[in-house]
Design a protein around this motif. Structure first.
Motif, PDB file in Angstrom:
ATOM      1  N   LEU A  73      -2.915  19.905  25.774  1.00  0.00           N
ATOM      2  CA  LEU A  73      -3.491  19.183  24.639  1.00  0.00           C
ATOM      3  C   LEU A  73      -4.985  18.967  24.859  1.00  0.00           C
ATOM      4  O   LEU A  73      -5.434  18.811  25.998  1.00  0.00           O
ATOM      5  N   LYS A  74      -5.724  18.948  23.765  1.00  0.00           N
ATOM      6  CA  LYS A  74      -7.143  18.615  23.859  1.00  0.00           C
ATOM      7  C   LYS A  74      -7.262  17.205  24.410  1.00  0.00           C
ATOM      8  O   LYS A  74      -6.375  16.363  24.221  1.00  0.00           O
ATOM      9  N   GLN A  75      -8.354  16.931  25.054  1.00  0.00           N
ATOM     10  CA  GLN A  75      -8.538  15.656  25.739  1.00  0.00           C
ATOM     11  C   GLN A  75      -8.428  14.456  24.798  1.00  0.00           C
ATOM     12  O   GLN A  75      -7.957  13.391  25.197  1.00  0.00           O
ATOM     13  N   ASP A  76      -8.824  14.619  23.548  1.00  0.00           N
ATOM     14  CA  ASP A  76      -8.806  13.481  22.627  1.00  0.00           C
ATOM     15  C   ASP A  76      -7.502  13.351  21.839  1.00  0.00           C
ATOM     16  O   ASP A  76      -7.373  12.495  20.973  1.00  0.00           O
ATOM     17  N   VAL A  77      -6.512  14.186  22.162  1.00  0.00           N
ATOM     18  CA  VAL A  77      -5.222  14.154  21.475  1.00  0.00           C
ATOM     19  C   VAL A  77      -4.164  13.627  22.444  1.00  0.00           C
ATOM     20  O   VAL A  77      -4.111  14.038  23.601  1.00  0.00           O
ATOM     21  N   GLY A  78      -3.344  12.716  21.965  1.00  0.00           N
ATOM     22  CA  GLY A  78      -2.294  12.152  22.805  1.00  0.00           C
ATOM     23  C   GLY A  78      -0.935  12.229  22.142  1.00  0.00           C
ATOM     24  O   GLY A  78      -0.826  12.177  20.914  1.00  0.00           O
ATOM     25  N   LEU A  79       0.085  12.391  22.945  1.00  0.00           N
ATOM     26  CA  LEU A  79       1.466  12.409  22.477  1.00  0.00           C
ATOM     27  C   LEU A  79       2.318  11.687  23.505  1.00  0.00           C
ATOM     28  O   LEU A  79       2.272  12.004  24.694  1.00  0.00           O
ATOM     29  N   SER A  80       3.079  10.700  23.031  1.00  0.00           N
ATOM     30  CA  SER A  80       3.998   9.965  23.894  1.00  0.00           C
ATOM     31  C   SER A  80       5.354   9.881  23.215  1.00  0.00           C
ATOM     32  O   SER A  80       5.424   9.736  21.996  1.00  0.00           O
ATOM     33  N   LEU A  81       6.408   9.978  24.012  1.00  0.00           N
ATOM     34  CA  LEU A  81       7.771   9.801  23.521  1.00  0.00           C
ATOM     35  C   LEU A  81       8.425   8.681  24.305  1.00  0.00           C
ATOM     36  O   LEU A  81       8.241   8.569  25.518  1.00  0.00           O
ATOM     37  N   PHE A  82       9.207   7.881  23.588  1.00  0.00           N
ATOM     38  CA  PHE A  82       9.957   6.797  24.198  1.00  0.00           C
ATOM     39  C   PHE A  82      11.411   6.934  23.774  1.00  0.00           C
ATOM     40  O   PHE A  82      11.694   7.114  22.593  1.00  0.00           O
ATOM     41  N   VAL A  83      12.318   6.877  24.724  1.00  0.00           N
ATOM     42  CA  VAL A  83      13.749   6.866  24.436  1.00  0.00           C
ATOM     43  C   VAL A  83      14.252   5.472  24.765  1.00  0.00           C
ATOM     44  O   VAL A  83      14.091   5.002  25.892  1.00  0.00           O
ATOM     45  N   ASP A  84      14.800   4.820  23.756  1.00  0.00           N
ATOM     46  CA  ASP A  84      15.268   3.439  23.916  1.00  0.00           C
ATOM     47  C   ASP A  84      14.191   2.569  24.555  1.00  0.00           C
ATOM     48  O   ASP A  84      14.436   1.807  25.487  1.00  0.00           O
ATOM     49  N   ASN A  85      12.969   2.725  24.044  1.00  0.00           N
ATOM     50  CA  ASN A  85      11.793   1.950  24.458  1.00  0.00           C
ATOM     51  C   ASN A  85      11.341   2.201  25.894  1.00  0.00           C
ATOM     52  O   ASN A  85      10.565   1.426  26.439  1.00  0.00           O
ATOM     53  N   ARG A  86      11.811   3.288  26.503  1.00  0.00           N
ATOM     54  CA  ARG A  86      11.356   3.668  27.848  1.00  0.00           C
ATOM     55  C   ARG A  86      10.588   4.965  27.721  1.00  0.00           C
ATOM     56  O   ARG A  86      11.081   5.934  27.146  1.00  0.00           O
ATOM     57  N   ILE A  87       9.387   4.984  28.272  1.00  0.00           N
ATOM     58  CA  ILE A  87       8.533   6.161  28.130  1.00  0.00           C
ATOM     59  C   ILE A  87       9.138   7.360  28.853  1.00  0.00           C
ATOM     60  O   ILE A  87       9.734   7.223  29.928  1.00  0.00           O
ATOM     61  N   CYS A  88       9.016   8.510  28.232  1.00  0.00           N
ATOM     62  CA  CYS A  88       9.454   9.772  28.825  1.00  0.00           C
ATOM     63  C   CYS A  88       8.224  10.466  29.393  1.00  0.00           C
ATOM     64  O   CYS A  88       7.160  10.448  28.783  1.00  0.00           O
ATOM     65  N   ASP A  89       8.377  11.078  30.525  1.00  0.00           N
ATOM     66  CA  ASP A  89       7.277  11.828  31.126  1.00  0.00           C
ATOM     67  C   ASP A  89       7.246  13.210  30.471  1.00  0.00           C
ATOM     68  O   ASP A  89       7.902  14.134  30.933  1.00  0.00           O
ATOM     69  N   VAL A  90       6.505  13.319  29.374  1.00  0.00           N
ATOM     70  CA  VAL A  90       6.437  14.568  28.618  1.00  0.00           C
ATOM     71  C   VAL A  90       5.082  15.207  28.855  1.00  0.00           C
ATOM     72  O   VAL A  90       4.049  14.596  28.583  1.00  0.00           O
ATOM     73  N   LYS A  91       5.092  16.411  29.364  1.00  0.00           N
ATOM     74  CA  LYS A  91       3.868  17.191  29.511  1.00  0.00           C
ATOM     75  C   LYS A  91       3.747  18.049  28.258  1.00  0.00           C
ATOM     76  O   LYS A  91       4.349  19.108  28.151  1.00  0.00           O
ATOM     77  N   ALA A  92       2.999  17.566  27.291  1.00  0.00           N
ATOM     78  CA  ALA A  92       2.874  18.243  26.004  1.00  0.00           C
ATOM     79  C   ALA A  92       1.774  19.293  26.052  1.00  0.00           C
ATOM     80  O   ALA A  92       0.904  19.282  26.923  1.00  0.00           O
ATOM     81  N   SER A  93       1.821  20.176  25.071  1.00  0.00           N
ATOM     82  CA  SER A  93       0.818  21.221  24.899  1.00  0.00           C
ATOM     83  C   SER A  93       0.455  21.284  23.418  1.00  0.00           C
ATOM     84  O   SER A  93       1.096  20.657  22.583  1.00  0.00           O
ATOM     85  N   GLU A  94      -0.576  22.047  23.105  1.00  0.00           N
ATOM     86  CA  GLU A  94      -0.924  22.234  21.695  1.00  0.00           C
ATOM     87  C   GLU A  94       0.258  22.829  20.931  1.00  0.00           C
ATOM     88  O   GLU A  94       0.562  22.410  19.818  1.00  0.00           O
ATOM     89  N   GLU A  95       0.929  23.778  21.553  1.00  0.00           N
ATOM     90  CA  GLU A  95       2.066  24.430  20.904  1.00  0.00           C
ATOM     91  C   GLU A  95       3.251  23.475  20.755  1.00  0.00           C
ATOM     92  O   GLU A  95       3.920  23.479  19.726  1.00  0.00           O
ATOM     93  N   SER A  96       3.500  22.657  21.780  1.00  0.00           N
ATOM     94  CA  SER A  96       4.637  21.735  21.679  1.00  0.00           C
ATOM     95  C   SER A  96       4.367  20.667  20.617  1.00  0.00           C
ATOM     96  O   SER A  96       5.285  20.248  19.915  1.00  0.00           O
TER      97      SER A  96
END
Length: 118
Positions: A73-96
């Motif tokens: 991901l570009k430095q200024d773009v963020g993506l976070s996922l939470f399952v049942d309010n617990r953060i998931c360690d997601v290594k996202a990409s532009e494609e994802s």
């Protein structure tokens, strides 16, 4: 995702620097979203997806994970996922991020605004 129990809430948070932010909470009963920019805030509530919630949550989580050789991901773009309010360690990409946005747009037409995050 959480193998110990069935997911009851999936929260997706996207941001582009301090310019825009989208928060989407999906549950078996409803979908809530907030889209915010410097100029406006839009809140919405939608009925639950007709799709099995567990399958939907698993697919969205899978979409968010970067695959081999994808661009970070570009430095200024963020993506976070939470399952049942617990953060998931997601290594996202532009494609994802694009995959995730595409899947969310299939869930509800109201998520067309998410295209601006890609």
């Amino acid at each position: 995702m959480n193998d110990r129990k069935e997911c009851r809430r999936l929260t997706v948070m996207m941001r582009v620097a301090d310019v825009a932010r989208a928060d989407i909470a999906l549950t078996p009963d409803r979908i809530y979203y907030r889209f915010a920019t410097d100029d406006s805030i839009e809140d919405g509530e939608l009925p639950a997806s007709k799709e099995d919630f567990g399958a939907l949550a698993a697919r969205l989580n899978e979409c968010a994970v970067a695959r081999e050789n994808e661009c970070p991901l570009k430095q200024d773009v963020g993506l976070s996922l939470f399952v049942d309010n617990r953060i998931c360690d997601v290594k996202a990409s532009e494609e994802s991020l694009r995959r995730l946005v595409c899947e969310l747009r299939r869930v509800a037409d109201e998520f067309a605004f998410l295209a601006g995050f890609c």
